[in-house]
Design an enzyme around this catalytic site. Structure first.
Site, PDB file in Angstrom:
ATOM      1  N   GLY A  31      18.480 -12.224   0.112  1.00 48.94           N
ATOM      2  CA  GLY A  31      18.030 -13.475  -0.503  1.00 48.94           C
ATOM      3  C   GLY A  31      16.670 -13.379  -1.175  1.00 48.94           C
ATOM      4  N   LEU A  33      16.187 -14.302  -4.275  1.00 49.94           N
ATOM      5  CA  LEU A  33      16.809 -13.502  -5.337  1.00 49.94           C
ATOM      6  C   LEU A  33      15.960 -13.405  -6.590  1.00 49.94           C
ATOM      7  CD1 LEU A  33      20.415 -14.879  -4.877  1.00 49.94           C
ATOM      8  CD2 LEU A  33      19.405 -12.822  -3.876  1.00 49.94           C
ATOM      9  N   HIS A  37      18.776  -8.528  -8.257  1.00 50.67           N
ATOM     10  CA  HIS A  37      19.999  -8.969  -7.570  1.00 50.67           C
ATOM     11  C   HIS A  37      21.040  -9.452  -8.585  1.00 50.67           C
ATOM     12  CE1 HIS A  37      16.850  -9.860  -4.359  1.00 50.67           C
ATOM     13  NE2 HIS A  37      17.680  -9.064  -3.723  1.00 50.67           N
ATOM     14  N   LYS A 149      17.164   1.104  -6.547  1.00 51.51           N
ATOM     15  CA  LYS A 149      15.805   0.993  -6.014  1.00 51.51           C
ATOM     16  C   LYS A 149      15.767   1.468  -4.565  1.00 51.51           C
ATOM     17  CE  LYS A 149      12.993  -1.899  -4.226  1.00 51.51           C
ATOM     18  NZ  LYS A 149      12.756  -3.214  -3.707  1.00 51.51           N
ATOM     19  N   ASP A 150      16.838   1.136  -3.841  1.00 40.85           N
ATOM     20  CA  ASP A 150      16.941   1.568  -2.442  1.00 40.85           C
ATOM     21  C   ASP A 150      17.838   2.811  -2.396  1.00 40.85           C
ATOM     22  OD1 ASP A 150      15.676  -0.888  -0.823  1.00 40.85           O
ATOM     23  OD2 ASP A 150      16.744  -1.636  -2.564  1.00 40.85           O
ATOM     24  N   GLN A 153      19.267   3.964   0.878  1.00 34.90           N
ATOM     25  CA  GLN A 153      20.251   3.000   1.369  1.00 34.90           C
ATOM     26  C   GLN A 153      21.627   3.244   0.732  1.00 34.90           C
ATOM     27  OE1 GLN A 153      19.472  -1.314   2.133  1.00 34.90           O
ATOM     28  NE2 GLN A 153      20.338  -1.564   0.112  1.00 34.90           N
ATOM     29  N   VAL A 176      15.894  -2.625 -11.853  1.00 37.26           N
ATOM     30  CA  VAL A 176      15.357  -3.612 -12.794  1.00 37.26           C
ATOM     31  C   VAL A 176      13.855  -3.730 -12.533  1.00 37.26           C
ATOM     32  CG1 VAL A 176      15.463  -6.005 -13.588  1.00 37.26           C
ATOM     33  CG2 VAL A 176      17.557  -4.836 -12.861  1.00 37.26           C
ATOM     34  N   SER A 186      11.849  -8.694  -3.593  1.00 39.82           N
ATOM     35  CA  SER A 186      11.499  -9.972  -2.963  1.00 39.82           C
ATOM     36  C   SER A 186      10.108  -9.879  -2.348  1.00 39.82           C
ATOM     37  CB  SER A 186      12.517 -10.334  -1.883  1.00 39.82           C
ATOM     38  OG  SER A 186      13.826 -10.257  -2.415  1.00 39.82           O
TER      39      SER A 186
HETATM   40  P1  AMP Z   1      17.563  -6.882  -0.785  1.00 45.15           P
HETATM   41  O1  AMP Z   1      17.797  -8.343  -0.947  1.00 45.15           O
HETATM   42  O2  AMP Z   1      16.158  -6.457  -1.053  1.00 45.15           O
HETATM   43  O3  AMP Z   1      18.139  -6.340   0.493  1.00 45.15           O
HETATM   44  O4  AMP Z   1      18.391  -6.185  -1.953  1.00 45.15           O
HETATM   45  C1  AMP Z   1      19.758  -6.444  -2.125  1.00 45.15           C
HETATM   46  C2  AMP Z   1      20.316  -5.488  -3.152  1.00 45.15           C
HETATM   47  O5  AMP Z   1      19.625  -5.665  -4.393  1.00 45.15           O
HETATM   48  C3  AMP Z   1      20.144  -4.012  -2.763  1.00 45.15           C
HETATM   49  O6  AMP Z   1      21.303  -3.292  -3.142  1.00 45.15           O
HETATM   50  C4  AMP Z   1      18.955  -3.611  -3.575  1.00 45.15           C
HETATM   51  O7  AMP Z   1      18.921  -2.223  -3.863  1.00 45.15           O
HETATM   52  C5  AMP Z   1      19.162  -4.414  -4.831  1.00 45.15           C
HETATM   53  N1  AMP Z   1      17.900  -4.547  -5.561  1.00 45.15           N
HETATM   54  C6  AMP Z   1      16.715  -4.995  -5.074  1.00 45.15           C
HETATM   55  N2  AMP Z   1      15.749  -4.910  -6.006  1.00 45.15           N
HETATM   56  C7  AMP Z   1      16.336  -4.359  -7.105  1.00 45.15           C
HETATM   57  C8  AMP Z   1      15.866  -4.019  -8.397  1.00 45.15           C
HETATM   58  N3  AMP Z   1      14.592  -4.189  -8.763  1.00 45.15           N
HETATM   59  N4  AMP Z   1      16.747  -3.491  -9.272  1.00 45.15           N
HETATM   60  C9  AMP Z   1      18.039  -3.286  -8.921  1.00 45.15           C
HETATM   61  N5  AMP Z   1      18.546  -3.609  -7.714  1.00 45.15           N
HETATM   62  C10 AMP Z   1      17.709  -4.132  -6.824  1.00 45.15           C
END
Ligand code: AMP
Length: 281
Positions: A31, A33, A37, A149-150, A153, A176, A186
């Site tokens: 979240g 977002l 996301h 980014k992760d 993961q 992004v 976030s």
């Molecule tokens: P999170 O809410 O941080 O757990 O992220 C959820 C998903 O969004 C994960 O697969 C992250 O890798 C992806 N995500 C987070 N930030 C970015 C970003 N800047 N660019 C691309 N994907 C992202």
């Protein structure tokens, strides 16, 4: 857009969709977002008939001294954002729905979970793999979308999906970034203006690395040292780690050959940010 809070309703809806022959795309998130996301949502909508986004701040992936309690949350804004993006269902369970009393089962992706971020965040990827497997079982997606980014993961989720014969295609989407290069996160919301400015140094150092390799650098030790010196020149930044690794095993490389992953984690005050780049020679 449907907003679903229970495992049983989410499972029933997904079952219904599958009966109708719809292919399900799934974007797991915590979240708060942002466009990163939403880029995953767009990718899902391009590939799947229906898209489910989960918003769940997963307690098991936070260490005891980490930011679980203060992790930013704004369901109202998130749900408006997702509706606008054309999401079919928002799955928003509470902690007890995912981990009911007596919960005892965890997934470990051995080896991979202990490298890079796993060293500074012991138990983090055990929590990630566990919740993602549970969410996959609840939603039953054909595709699941994760951000590059992760990087660690995605690698761990892909390994888990292959090892457990999961019927889901894991799709990696590009990072992004803000106009100044900072990867959207976030956690960027934690940064005061000075630290926000200083945070540019993460992507600056990686772009330097890309140029250095482009100019012929093949020694991973020198590359990492160069990145560290750029980060160290920023007084508000404190390095957690900088590593050049094999993108499949996450083992450090000595020589830059084929494809490598350069990954780093840096603290700006109490806020820990990550970034990475894949380089191919
Ligand atoms: P999170 O809410 O941080 O757990 O992220 C959820 C998903 O969004 C994960 O697969 C992250 O890798 C992806 N995500 C987070 N930030 C970015 C970003 N800047 N660019 C691309 N994907 C992202």
């Amino acid at each position: 857009m449907m907003v679903i809070k229970t495992v049983s309703v989410m499972k029933a809806l997904a079952r219904e969709w599958r009966r109708e022959g719809k292919r399900i795309g799934f974007v797991p998130t915590m979240g708060y977002l942002h466009e990163g996301h939403i880029s995953l949502v767009r990718e899902s909508r391009g590939r799947a008939g229906v898209t489910v986004v989960s918003v769940f701040v997963n307690p098991t992936q936070f260490g005891p001294n980490e930011d679980f309690k203060k992790y930013p949350r704004d369901l109202e804004k998130d749900s408006a954002y997702l509706k606008e993006a054309g999401v079919d269902a928002l799955f928003y369970p509470d902690g007890g729905e995912i981990y009911p009393p007596g919960y005892r089962t965890y997934v470990e992706v051995e080896g991979l979970q202990d490298r890079l971020c796993g060293k500074s965040r012991p138990g983090h990827f055990r929590g990630v793999a566990t919740v993602v497997l549970k969410l996959f079982d609840i939603v039953g997606p054909d595709f699941a979308f994760f951000g590059a980014k992760d990087a660690q993961q995605v690698l761990i989720i892909k390994r888990m999906a292959a090892d457990l014969d999961l019927d889901v295609e894991i799709v990696t989407c590009p990072i992004v970034r803000e106009p100044d290069g900072l990867a959207l996160s976030s956690r960027n919301a934690y940064l005061d203006p000075d630290r926000r400015r200083a945070a540019r140094v993460l992507s600056t150092s990686l772009r330097w690395a890309e140029k250095a390799v482009g100019a012929g650098e093949r020694d991973a030790g020198r590359l990492v040292a160069g990145i560290r010196s750029i980060l160290e020149a920023e007084p508000l930044a404190r390095i957690d780690y900088v590593e050049a690794v094999d993108p499949e095993t996450l083992e450090p490389v000595a020589e830059i050959r084929g494809e490598i992953l350069v990954a780093l984690a840096v603290f700006l005050g109490p806020t820990r940010l990550i970034d990475n780049i894949r380089l191919t020679v």
